[in-house]
Design a protein around this motif. Structure first.
Motif, mmCIF file in Angstrom:
data_model
loop_
_atom_site.group_PDB
_atom_site.id
_atom_site.type_symbol
_atom_site.label_atom_id
_atom_site.label_comp_id
_atom_site.label_asym_id
_atom_site.label_seq_id
_atom_site.Cartn_x
_atom_site.Cartn_y
_atom_site.Cartn_z
ATOM 1 N N GLN A 7 -2.840 -4.130 5.459
ATOM 2 C CA GLN A 7 -2.891 -3.249 6.629
ATOM 3 C C GLN A 7 -1.471 -2.801 6.956
ATOM 4 O O GLN A 7 -0.557 -3.628 7.066
ATOM 5 C CB GLN A 7 -3.495 -3.988 7.833
ATOM 6 C CG GLN A 7 -3.656 -3.110 9.062
ATOM 7 C CD GLN A 7 -4.417 -3.812 10.174
ATOM 8 O OE1 GLN A 7 -5.347 -4.568 9.905
ATOM 9 N NE2 GLN A 7 -4.028 -3.571 11.407
ATOM 10 N N GLY A 8 -1.288 -1.502 7.078
ATOM 11 C CA GLY A 8 0.017 -0.965 7.436
ATOM 12 C C GLY A 8 0.883 -0.586 6.254
ATOM 13 O O GLY A 8 1.885 0.121 6.425
ATOM 14 N N LEU A 9 0.554 -1.046 5.053
ATOM 15 C CA LEU A 9 1.320 -0.628 3.886
ATOM 16 C C LEU A 9 0.953 0.809 3.523
ATOM 17 O O LEU A 9 -0.189 1.238 3.733
ATOM 18 C CB LEU A 9 1.035 -1.537 2.686
ATOM 19 C CG LEU A 9 1.952 -2.772 2.539
ATOM 20 C CD1 LEU A 9 1.675 -3.773 3.649
ATOM 21 C CD2 LEU A 9 1.774 -3.429 1.164
ATOM 22 N N ARG A 10 1.888 1.539 2.986
ATOM 23 C CA ARG A 10 1.659 2.923 2.604
ATOM 24 C C ARG A 10 1.170 3.000 1.159
ATOM 25 O O ARG A 10 1.446 2.114 0.359
ATOM 26 C CB ARG A 10 2.947 3.725 2.750
ATOM 27 C CG ARG A 10 3.471 3.805 4.189
ATOM 28 C CD ARG A 10 4.869 4.358 4.217
ATOM 29 N NE ARG A 10 5.800 3.484 3.511
ATOM 30 C CZ ARG A 10 7.109 3.711 3.398
ATOM 31 N NH1 ARG A 10 7.630 4.791 3.937
ATOM 32 N NH2 ARG A 10 7.867 2.852 2.730
ATOM 33 N N ALA A 11 0.451 4.060 0.864
ATOM 34 C CA ALA A 11 0.025 4.295 -0.520
ATOM 35 C C ALA A 11 1.255 4.320 -1.421
ATOM 36 O O ALA A 11 2.236 5.019 -1.133
ATOM 37 C CB ALA A 11 -0.750 5.600 -0.627
ATOM 38 N N GLY A 12 1.212 3.568 -2.479
ATOM 39 C CA GLY A 12 2.354 3.473 -3.385
ATOM 40 C C GLY A 12 3.168 2.214 -3.186
ATOM 41 O O GLY A 12 3.954 1.832 -4.067
ATOM 42 N N ASP A 13 3.053 1.547 -2.025
ATOM 43 C CA ASP A 13 3.709 0.253 -1.831
ATOM 44 C C ASP A 13 3.095 -0.773 -2.774
ATOM 45 O O ASP A 13 1.961 -0.613 -3.257
ATOM 46 C CB ASP A 13 3.574 -0.228 -0.392
ATOM 47 C CG ASP A 13 4.443 0.568 0.575
ATOM 48 O OD1 ASP A 13 5.324 1.310 0.103
ATOM 49 O OD2 ASP A 13 4.229 0.453 1.804
ATOM 50 N N THR A 14 3.819 -1.862 -3.021
ATOM 51 C CA THR A 14 3.340 -2.841 -3.992
ATOM 52 C C THR A 14 3.241 -4.237 -3.386
ATOM 53 O O THR A 14 3.949 -4.588 -2.441
ATOM 54 C CB THR A 14 4.257 -2.903 -5.226
ATOM 55 O OG1 THR A 14 5.571 -3.276 -4.804
ATOM 56 C CG2 THR A 14 4.276 -1.575 -5.944
ATOM 57 N N VAL A 15 2.335 -5.001 -3.970
ATOM 58 C CA VAL A 15 2.184 -6.427 -3.676
ATOM 59 C C VAL A 15 2.390 -7.174 -4.989
ATOM 60 O O VAL A 15 1.792 -6.826 -6.010
ATOM 61 C CB VAL A 15 0.786 -6.749 -3.100
ATOM 62 C CG1 VAL A 15 0.626 -8.245 -2.881
ATOM 63 C CG2 VAL A 15 0.545 -5.989 -1.812
ATOM 64 N N THR A 16 3.239 -8.185 -4.964
ATOM 65 C CA THR A 16 3.486 -8.989 -6.161
ATOM 66 C C THR A 16 2.527 -10.177 -6.170
ATOM 67 O O THR A 16 2.453 -10.937 -5.207
ATOM 68 C CB THR A 16 4.929 -9.507 -6.191
ATOM 69 O OG1 THR A 16 5.825 -8.393 -6.150
ATOM 70 C CG2 THR A 16 5.188 -10.319 -7.453
ATOM 71 N N VAL A 17 1.798 -10.311 -7.263
ATOM 72 C CA VAL A 17 0.903 -11.454 -7.461
ATOM 73 C C VAL A 17 1.477 -12.284 -8.596
ATOM 74 O O VAL A 17 1.753 -11.763 -9.683
ATOM 75 C CB VAL A 17 -0.531 -11.007 -7.804
ATOM 76 C CG1 VAL A 17 -1.432 -12.222 -8.018
ATOM 77 C CG2 VAL A 17 -1.093 -10.106 -6.717
ATOM 78 N N SER A 18 1.664 -13.586 -8.359
ATOM 79 C CA SER A 18 2.266 -14.424 -9.393
ATOM 80 C C SER A 18 1.608 -15.793 -9.450
ATOM 81 O O SER A 18 1.173 -16.334 -8.432
ATOM 82 C CB SER A 18 3.777 -14.579 -9.150
ATOM 83 O OG SER A 18 4.019 -15.120 -7.861
ATOM 84 N N ILE A 19 1.535 -16.303 -10.680
ATOM 85 C CA ILE A 19 1.030 -17.659 -10.932
ATOM 86 C C ILE A 19 2.068 -18.310 -11.843
ATOM 87 O O ILE A 19 2.069 -18.117 -13.063
ATOM 88 C CB ILE A 19 -0.360 -17.638 -11.592
ATOM 89 C CG1 ILE A 19 -1.339 -16.775 -10.792
ATOM 90 C CG2 ILE A 19 -0.912 -19.061 -11.717
ATOM 91 C CD1 ILE A 19 -2.697 -16.596 -11.458
ATOM 92 N N ALA A 20 2.958 -19.088 -11.260
ATOM 93 C CA ALA A 20 4.102 -19.609 -11.993
ATOM 94 C C ALA A 20 3.674 -20.482 -13.167
ATOM 95 O O ALA A 20 4.270 -20.413 -14.259
ATOM 96 C CB ALA A 20 5.008 -20.399 -11.048
#
Length: 609
Positions: free
Chosen positions: A180-193
């Motif tokens: 919520q509130g992020l703009r189109a094109g913003d990114t979220v990093t998903v990681s599994i070390a």
């Protein structure tokens, strides 16, 4: 802030009331300063003796200090409250939640003040004919703020939810992030070390982003409950979850976990802790409760009849217990009321979206013991469609009743065959049984002839697993005896012989699950007949033989692990407002039937590989 029984980080940890009239001219018919203190989380019924049977409204109030930060949002998060909750902050109505047990949050940023803030919450546990469930339930309707309440700070643009799942046995993993509130094109990093994996997920205009990767994780199972730390990060926020990867599916009449056939060695529970009355709310409560299920040899728990606290599925993940989760569509509700359907949809949506990352959860259940009608069918079909639209990676079921009147009538005739051939019944009773067989003519059964009970509730067509509640060793004798004009003792003794030849099946090419069976026993009561540990143990032995006769049955969850509070159970000296069908009593004392079931789960029925 006063600290009491609240969980670490909990917003309520005790109750600090502070509300008095401004002067002698102001009339207030309440006084928070002079009221009792209550611990949150926790139901109000068991914290005060005079409120044990109370079913109405209670008001909570506390002051808290906060210094809101620029660029931040503040959310009041409730783990669950029963059943209708209204929230007021600094005199402003913030929200109303209808429907218990499920989590919800309220954005209170604009109502917060720098310094002291006045929070008032009304919670009413009264149920109505249009509510879910209705007023008539066979468990205690614990009321109040039964789970954690927290004030959560987030960035203005923040993560809302994330879903991660194993797509197939090749090792492909899929995920979705919601923001919520992020703009189109913003990114979220998903990681599994641990898997040396990281990916950038691009958010679209709807605030969501999807990803997929070939990770080949070690799979979660009851024998190996492997969990991975999965992190989700934006430029301003980092969250994590412990997630297991597994695949559950039904093929014909069998169930497969990670491609291997499995049977559900289960037990049913209620959300009550061992050794304390009231609603379970902490991780420790569920570790103790589910620990007894593990000691029983179970690999599966039916969490009846409503959503439990979030700790339940987390503990099941860690212990390696598969889980059936349920919403309180119980007995008969207002099937044709659109508001009732919306409450039910809200409950199932909040449950699914909270626990869709829990590897332990393998079944969503939409109902318990609901009699057939066309409105019921339409209602539950809509609910099933809602579940599948949210999560199509798990199985869907409901605990069905069957055609009880027909089943009892058919069973009575078979019992007559045993009674007519028995030397243990009176001549009068034997004559009654013989007359029944003569009347049946060519349709009269013989001793030892097979009796197949087929579940054909049309709801089964919509389910992945056809589940059935039955009480051959308990209630059925009570119903049959007066109809035949013979003693209940006679019917109960004949029932044990009859059950050895019963086959249970469903009219659908799907797995069958016995979601309930059992018998009441007062812990420590010994001897013959109902309410003794010996009788309960014999019911479990007879039920086990019946299960062995029935190849379509792929799982069972007998009723129930622990004796629990129930308003309908009033027998003095035995029940005392508790359902006594538990394999352990309210303090954790194991009954004989506990060991009977444990031995069965160690036997050949569970070994299907």
């Amino acid at each position: 802030m006063t600290h009491g029984r609240g969980a670490p980080g909990g917003f309520f940890g005790g109750w600090a009331p502070d509300r008095v009239p401004v002067d002698e001219w102001q009339v207030l018919e309440y006084n928070y300063a002079g009221s009792r203190k209550i611990s949150v989380p926790g139901d109000f019924n068991t914290q005060f003796e005079d409120l044990l049977f109370y079913r109405d409204g209670v008001w909570y109030q506390r002051w808290f200090d906060v210094e809101p930060k620029p660029g931040k949002r503040y959310h009041l998060w409730f783990g669950g409250s029963n059943y209708t909750t209204s929230v007021y902050l600094n005199g402003t109505p913030m929200a109303k939640q209808v429907g218990g047990y499920v989590p919800y949050s309220i954005d209170v940023t604009d109502a917060l003040k720098s310094g002291g803030n006045d929070l008032v919450i009304s919670v009413n546990n009264r149920l109505e004919k249009h509510s879910v469930p209705t007023p008539r339930t066979d468990w205690w309707p614990y009321g109040g703020l039964i789970r954690d309440v927290m004030l959560i700070e987030t960035p203005s643009a923040h993560l809302v939810n994330a879903k991660v799942e194993l797509a197939d046995l090749s090792g492909r993993v899929e995920g979705v992030v919601a923001t919520q509130g992020l703009r189109a094109g913003d990114t979220v990093t998903v990681s599994i070390a641990e898997l040396d994996f990281s990916t950038e997920v691009t958010v679209g205009s709807d605030g969501q982003g999807q990803w997929t990767a070939m990770l080949k994780p070690e799979l979660w199972s009851p024998e190996n409950p492997k969990l991975y730390d999965v992190e989700f990060a934006t430029a301003d926020e980092q969250l994590s979850d412990r997630i297991g990867f597994r695949l559950i599916e039904a093929r014909g009449t069998e169930i497969f976990l990670n491609g291997k056939r499995i049977r559900f060695k289960g037990i049913s529970t209620h959300e009550e802790p061992i050794g304390r009355d009231g609603a379970a709310y902490s991780k420790a409560d569920f570790e103790a409760l589910f620990g007894e299920a593990k000691a029983l040899g179970a690999n599966f728990v039916r969490a009846a009849h409503y959503p439990y606290a979030r700790h339940a599925a987390q503990v099941a993940d860690e212990l390696g217990l598969m889980l059936w989760e349920e919403v309180p569509i119980y007995w008969n509700i207002a099937w044709e009321n659109p508001e009732t359907l919306e409450i039910a949809k809200d409950q199932i949506t909040r449950l699914v979206t909270r626990d869709w990352n829990r590897a332990s959860v393998v079944i969503w259940s939409v109902a318990n013991e609901t009699p057939y009608s066309e409105p019921r069918m339409a209602f539950l079909e809509a609910l099933i469609n809602e579940v599948r639209s949210l999560d199509d990676t798990r199985l869907v079921s409901a605990a069905l009743l069957g055609d009880v009147s027909r089943e009892l009538k058919d069973a009575a005739l078979y019992l007559a065959a045993y009674g007519a051939a028995s030397d243990e019944v009176s001549k009068h009773e034997r004559d009654i049984f013989k007359a029944m067989l003569d009347k049946a003519g060519d349709h009269a059964p013989a001793v030892g002839s097979g009796f197949e009970l087929v579940i054909d509730d049309p709801l089964g067509e919509l389910l992945d697993v056809v589940s059935y509640n039955e009480y051959f060793g308990w209630y059925y004798a009570r119903f049959i005896a007066p109809q035949l004009g013979v003693s209940e003792k006679t019917v109960r003794k004949l029932m044990f012989k009859f059950m050895e030849h019963v086959v249970l099946s469903a009219a659908f090419d799907k797995p069958m699950h016995i979601s309930e069976f059992g018998a009441g026993a007062k812990s420590g009561k010994r001897g013959e007949g109902p309410w003794t540990e010996e009788y309960q143990a014999e019911v479990y032995r007879a039920q086990s033989r019946m299960i062995m006769n029935s190849p379509q049955i792929q799982g069972m969850t007998p009723w129930i692990l622990k004796d629990f509070r129930a308003m309908l159970r009033t027998l003095p000296g035995i029940q005392d407002y508790r359902n006594r069908k538990g394999l352990i009593d309210e303090n954790g004392q194991r009954k004989q039937a506990f060991y009977v079931l444990r031995d069965f789960y160690e036997g050949s029925w569970a070994n299907v590989e």
